[in-house]
Structures are given as C-alpha cells and as structure tokens.
Design a protein around this motif. Sequence first.
Motif, PDB file in Angstrom:
ATOM      1  N   ALA A  58       7.857   1.529   4.349  1.00  0.00           N
ATOM      2  CA  ALA A  58       9.267   1.421   4.745  1.00  0.00           C
ATOM      3  C   ALA A  58      10.108   0.656   3.728  1.00  0.00           C
ATOM      4  CB  ALA A  58       9.376   0.758   6.116  1.00  0.00           C
ATOM      5  N   LYS A  59       9.566  -0.428   3.160  1.00  0.00           N
ATOM      6  CA  LYS A  59      10.333  -1.225   2.203  1.00  0.00           C
ATOM      7  C   LYS A  59      10.653  -0.422   0.939  1.00  0.00           C
ATOM      8  CE  LYS A  59       9.103  -5.992   3.414  1.00  0.00           C
ATOM      9  NZ  LYS A  59       8.567  -7.281   2.896  1.00  0.00           N
ATOM     10  N   VAL A  60       9.688   0.318   0.464  1.00  0.00           N
ATOM     11  CA  VAL A  60       9.911   1.133  -0.721  1.00  0.00           C
ATOM     12  C   VAL A  60      10.930   2.230  -0.415  1.00  0.00           C
ATOM     13  CG1 VAL A  60       8.837   2.719  -2.366  1.00  0.00           C
ATOM     14  CG2 VAL A  60       7.635   0.645  -1.658  1.00  0.00           C
ATOM     15  N   ALA A  61      10.807   2.869   0.736  1.00  0.00           N
ATOM     16  CA  ALA A  61      11.750   3.921   1.123  1.00  0.00           C
ATOM     17  C   ALA A  61      13.170   3.377   1.197  1.00  0.00           C
ATOM     18  CB  ALA A  61      11.341   4.524   2.463  1.00  0.00           C
ATOM     19  N   GLU A 261     -10.042   0.709  -9.904  1.00  0.00           N
ATOM     20  CA  GLU A 261      -9.430   1.080  -8.618  1.00  0.00           C
ATOM     21  C   GLU A 261      -9.060  -0.141  -7.791  1.00  0.00           C
ATOM     22  OE1 GLU A 261     -11.606   5.402  -7.889  1.00  0.00           O
ATOM     23  OE2 GLU A 261     -12.500   3.579  -7.079  1.00  0.00           O
ATOM     24  N   SER A 262      -9.906  -1.157  -7.808  1.00  0.00           N
ATOM     25  CA  SER A 262      -9.635  -2.367  -7.032  1.00  0.00           C
ATOM     26  C   SER A 262      -8.384  -3.076  -7.544  1.00  0.00           C
ATOM     27  CB  SER A 262     -10.832  -3.321  -7.094  1.00  0.00           C
ATOM     28  OG  SER A 262     -11.981  -2.722  -6.540  1.00  0.00           O
ATOM     29  N   VAL A 263      -8.272  -3.172  -8.856  1.00  0.00           N
ATOM     30  CA  VAL A 263      -7.097  -3.817  -9.456  1.00  0.00           C
ATOM     31  C   VAL A 263      -5.833  -3.017  -9.157  1.00  0.00           C
ATOM     32  CG1 VAL A 263      -5.966  -4.309 -11.664  1.00  0.00           C
ATOM     33  CG2 VAL A 263      -8.319  -5.039 -11.276  1.00  0.00           C
ATOM     34  N   ALA A 264      -5.884  -1.717  -9.394  1.00  0.00           N
ATOM     35  CA  ALA A 264      -4.694  -0.890  -9.219  1.00  0.00           C
ATOM     36  C   ALA A 264      -4.211  -0.906  -7.765  1.00  0.00           C
ATOM     37  CB  ALA A 264      -4.979   0.541  -9.662  1.00  0.00           C
ATOM     38  N   SER A 265      -5.139  -0.782  -6.814  1.00  0.00           N
ATOM     39  CA  SER A 265      -4.730  -0.773  -5.405  1.00  0.00           C
ATOM     40  C   SER A 265      -4.128  -2.117  -5.000  1.00  0.00           C
ATOM     41  CB  SER A 265      -5.914  -0.422  -4.503  1.00  0.00           C
ATOM     42  OG  SER A 265      -6.981  -1.340  -4.672  1.00  0.00           O
ATOM     43  N   SER A 266      -4.658  -3.221  -5.524  1.00  0.00           N
ATOM     44  CA  SER A 266      -4.108  -4.542  -5.201  1.00  0.00           C
ATOM     45  C   SER A 266      -2.675  -4.680  -5.700  1.00  0.00           C
ATOM     46  CB  SER A 266      -4.971  -5.640  -5.828  1.00  0.00           C
ATOM     47  OG  SER A 266      -6.285  -5.614  -5.310  1.00  0.00           O
ATOM     48  N   VAL A 267      -2.416  -4.181  -6.908  1.00  0.00           N
ATOM     49  CA  VAL A 267      -1.057  -4.242  -7.465  1.00  0.00           C
ATOM     50  C   VAL A 267      -0.109  -3.376  -6.638  1.00  0.00           C
ATOM     51  CG1 VAL A 267       0.357  -3.699  -9.484  1.00  0.00           C
ATOM     52  CG2 VAL A 267      -1.883  -4.768  -9.792  1.00  0.00           C
ATOM     53  N   LEU A 268      -0.565  -2.208  -6.221  1.00  0.00           N
ATOM     54  CA  LEU A 268       0.265  -1.319  -5.400  1.00  0.00           C
ATOM     55  C   LEU A 268       0.600  -1.964  -4.063  1.00  0.00           C
ATOM     56  CD1 LEU A 268      -1.464   2.141  -5.991  1.00  0.00           C
ATOM     57  CD2 LEU A 268       0.690   1.349  -6.958  1.00  0.00           C
ATOM     58  N   TYR A 269      -0.392  -2.573  -3.417  1.00  0.00           N
ATOM     59  CA  TYR A 269      -0.164  -3.196  -2.115  1.00  0.00           C
ATOM     60  C   TYR A 269       0.860  -4.319  -2.214  1.00  0.00           C
ATOM     61  CZ  TYR A 269      -4.310  -0.854  -0.186  1.00  0.00           C
ATOM     62  OH  TYR A 269      -5.207   0.072   0.250  1.00  0.00           O
ATOM     63  N   VAL A 274       5.084  -6.586  -0.138  1.00  0.00           N
ATOM     64  CA  VAL A 274       5.749  -7.874  -0.346  1.00  0.00           C
ATOM     65  C   VAL A 274       7.108  -7.709  -1.013  1.00  0.00           C
ATOM     66  CG1 VAL A 274       5.571 -10.156  -1.422  1.00  0.00           C
ATOM     67  CG2 VAL A 274       3.521  -9.051  -0.489  1.00  0.00           C
ATOM     68  N   LEU A 275       7.147  -6.973  -2.124  1.00  0.00           N
ATOM     69  CA  LEU A 275       8.378  -6.865  -2.897  1.00  0.00           C
ATOM     70  C   LEU A 275       9.233  -5.664  -2.524  1.00  0.00           C
ATOM     71  CD1 LEU A 275       7.012  -7.743  -6.468  1.00  0.00           C
ATOM     72  CD2 LEU A 275       7.982  -9.284  -4.754  1.00  0.00           C
ATOM     73  N   GLY A 276       8.607  -4.628  -1.960  1.00  0.00           N
ATOM     74  CA  GLY A 276       9.355  -3.396  -1.704  1.00  0.00           C
ATOM     75  C   GLY A 276       9.749  -2.701  -2.989  1.00  0.00           C
ATOM     76  N   ALA A 277       9.002  -2.950  -4.072  1.00  0.00           N
ATOM     77  CA  ALA A 277       9.317  -2.381  -5.380  1.00  0.00           C
ATOM     78  C   ALA A 277       8.595  -1.057  -5.568  1.00  0.00           C
ATOM     79  CB  ALA A 277       8.910  -3.351  -6.493  1.00  0.00           C
ATOM     80  N   PRO A 278       9.312   0.017  -5.877  1.00  0.00           N
ATOM     81  CA  PRO A 278       8.689   1.329  -6.059  1.00  0.00           C
ATOM     82  C   PRO A 278       8.090   1.491  -7.446  1.00  0.00           C
ATOM     83  CG  PRO A 278      11.056   1.522  -6.260  1.00  0.00           C
ATOM     84  CD  PRO A 278      10.780   0.083  -5.962  1.00  0.00           C
ATOM     85  N   ILE A 279       6.876   0.993  -7.644  1.00  0.00           N
ATOM     86  CA  ILE A 279       6.237   1.071  -8.956  1.00  0.00           C
ATOM     87  C   ILE A 279       5.472   2.382  -9.107  1.00  0.00           C
ATOM     88  CG2 ILE A 279       6.035  -1.430  -9.070  1.00  0.00           C
ATOM     89  CD1 ILE A 279       2.982  -1.048  -8.610  1.00  0.00           C
ATOM     90  N   SER A 280       5.049   2.638 -10.317  1.00  0.00           N
ATOM     91  CA  SER A 280       4.333   3.874 -10.617  1.00  0.00           C
ATOM     92  C   SER A 280       2.834   3.703 -10.410  1.00  0.00           C
ATOM     93  CB  SER A 280       4.604   4.288 -12.065  1.00  0.00           C
ATOM     94  OG  SER A 280       3.718   5.310 -12.464  1.00  0.00           O
ATOM     95  N   THR A 281       2.267   4.504  -9.537  1.00  0.00           N
ATOM     96  CA  THR A 281       0.810   4.481  -9.369  1.00  0.00           C
ATOM     97  C   THR A 281       0.114   4.971 -10.632  1.00  0.00           C
ATOM     98  OG1 THR A 281       0.918   6.666  -8.345  1.00  0.00           O
ATOM     99  CG2 THR A 281       0.900   4.787  -6.871  1.00  0.00           C
ATOM    100  N   THR A 282       0.748   5.919 -11.328  1.00  0.00           N
ATOM    101  CA  THR A 282       0.170   6.440 -12.563  1.00  0.00           C
ATOM    102  C   THR A 282       0.047   5.346 -13.619  1.00  0.00           C
ATOM    103  OG1 THR A 282       1.205   8.574 -12.116  1.00  0.00           O
ATOM    104  CG2 THR A 282       0.410   8.203 -14.351  1.00  0.00           C
ATOM    105  N   HIS A 283       1.133   4.618 -13.835  1.00  0.00           N
ATOM    106  CA  HIS A 283       1.107   3.547 -14.833  1.00  0.00           C
ATOM    107  C   HIS A 283       0.065   2.493 -14.466  1.00  0.00           C
ATOM    108  CE1 HIS A 283       5.493   4.240 -16.400  1.00  0.00           C
ATOM    109  NE2 HIS A 283       4.788   5.353 -16.327  1.00  0.00           N
TER     110      HIS A 283
END
Length: 335
Positions: A58-61, A261-269, A274-283
């Motif tokens: 919801a925050k990203v949306a 995968e563990s690092v990337a998923s933690s950054v996405l979460y 927390v931030l509601g920032a729409p970051i790139s999963t690819t990057h």
Amino acid sequence: MFWAVAAVIAAAMIFDYTNGFHDAANAIATSVSTRALTPRVALLVAALGNFIGTHFGAKVASTVGSGLVTLPAGKASLGIVLAGVIGAIGWNLLTWYFGIPSSSTHALFGGLVGATLIGIWFGIDATVLWSGLLEKVVIPMVLSPVVGFILGAIVMVAVMWIFRKGHPGKLNRGFRWAQTASAAAMSVGHGMQDAAKTMGIIVLALYAGGYQQDPGHIPWWVYYTSATVLALGTYAGGWRIIRTLGRKIIDLGPAEGFAAESVASSVLYYNALVLGAPISTTHTITSAIMGVGATKKLSAVRWGVAGNIVTAWVLTFPGAALISVLAYLVIRPFF
C-alpha cells in the motif's frame, strides 16, 4: 470517460503481466541456476509469492499514485497516464527481447514523467513533483544497488566463515533447501514492490476519471486484480533474463544464491514496509549477485555483462520517457 478509464486499466494490466514475465528472473534465477528448484516449481513459488506480497504494497502504491505527478481530473489526464504505461510496456518488451534485466519500476516512472511533461507542453495543468521524484525514486535508485552489492559481499563472507569447516556436499544440499525459503521471500518482496506500482497507476486513473475522490485510496478489487495478473505473468516465465541473471554474471552455487536472495529480499522489505520507496527489484538482486560474486575474486564477476546491464539501467528512464512521448502524440486526438 468510462472507456478512457477502462483503457488505462487495461494497459496497466498488460504492464503488470509484462512485469511478471520480465521480472520473474528477479525471484527465481538464482534458485534455478543452482538447481535448488526446478524451473516450473520456482515459477510457481514466485507467482504465489508475488500474489501474497501485493497485499503489503500500500505504501508503495500511494507513492506512485500521488507522490510523483499531479494530474487534474479529466479525460486529458487519462491520456497522459495511458501514454506513460505504454512507454513502460514498450521498454519492458524491448529489454526482454534482448535478455537485459532492466527495471520495470524505472520504465514506469520514466514513462509517466515523459508523458506528463509532453502533456504540460500541450497545455494540460499537470505537475511533475521533482522533490518526490528525487526522494522516492532517484536516491533509492542510486543507493539500493550500492547497498545490495555491499551487503551481498558481507553476507557471503559471513556464510563462508561460519561454514568454513563444513562438508561441501552437505552444505550444498542444505543451502539448496534454504534457497526455497529465500526465493519465496524474494518473490513476496517483488510483489510488495512491483504489483503495488500497477495499483498506483490504476488508482491514479480512477482519480483522474472522477471515480474516486481520494488519490491515496486503494479499492479491494485493485489488490486482487493486480496480484492475479502479476502472478500469471510471473508463471509465464522470462527465460531470456533468467539465463542472464543466473549464469552470465557469475557462476552461482547454492550458498551464493541463498546469500544474494536473502540480501535482496531484506532490502525490498525495508523500502516497501518502512519507507514506502518504490525501488527496483532488478537493480537490487543484480547488485547483490555481483557483491556475492566479488567475494571469490573480482574477476569472478563478468564485468562486461554487468556493464551492459548498468547501461540499460541508465537508459531505462529516458528510453521509456521517449516511447511515452511518441505514444502520447499518437493517442492525444482521442483524449
């Protein structure tokens, strides 16, 4: 007005579907390449994870729907949104064809900003929120790959030290099981981020079309529609990009795949919840893979392939913006 809103929603669903097969590699490439999961099982895990993750986005949306551009209610604004989504779809298909893991996130934002700017040039009372774009898009776009690379290296070093006395065969089997969990976590994080962006576009269309007064409200049906279409697109797979992420950057083993995968998923979460920032999963996942690979030796990373990927990252925003401008010039007479 009804048909204009319907056209934007339909285009958003097409983008959602292309996002699914374009970015399926983000969640499953490492698991497939290390043979932790078979391709179809991995795709099923990714599809289910994306469906679940959507409901926490919801925050990203909200950021996508009201934090990047402002559009007046009316049919003309719907033309801008439609052109922006077409720009994102066009860039997704172009990079998918060449097997380049570019960012669907930045393609969408580039398309939306490009269409808004050309709309302003034609006299529409719209605004690009440059401060929001800087805070929520540009800064995370720069920082998330850096954080992913550094954390990937740190976690991989920690894994190698903790399990330095373990039997290689047993460790590989154990990390293959662990990758089932890390791939699922990555898929949920992808759903939090990428399905939420489609939800934001639909909400923006509903607001511009006069179907709701609050640009931050997400109707329940938007959650389920976006989640389902993204899951279907994910299950369709994106084998060209999966090969690039899984094999062409570095040769991944189960331990490396788990760490990335563990690092990337933690950054996405963190960014989604927390931030509601729409970051790139690819990057994020690509940089984590590079960081993990660099712990072996710098030459283990195929920097030529990595350079091509980074070039695509840089070109994504302006490339999608250009396509959206051309799309707007074509569809403007109808809006």
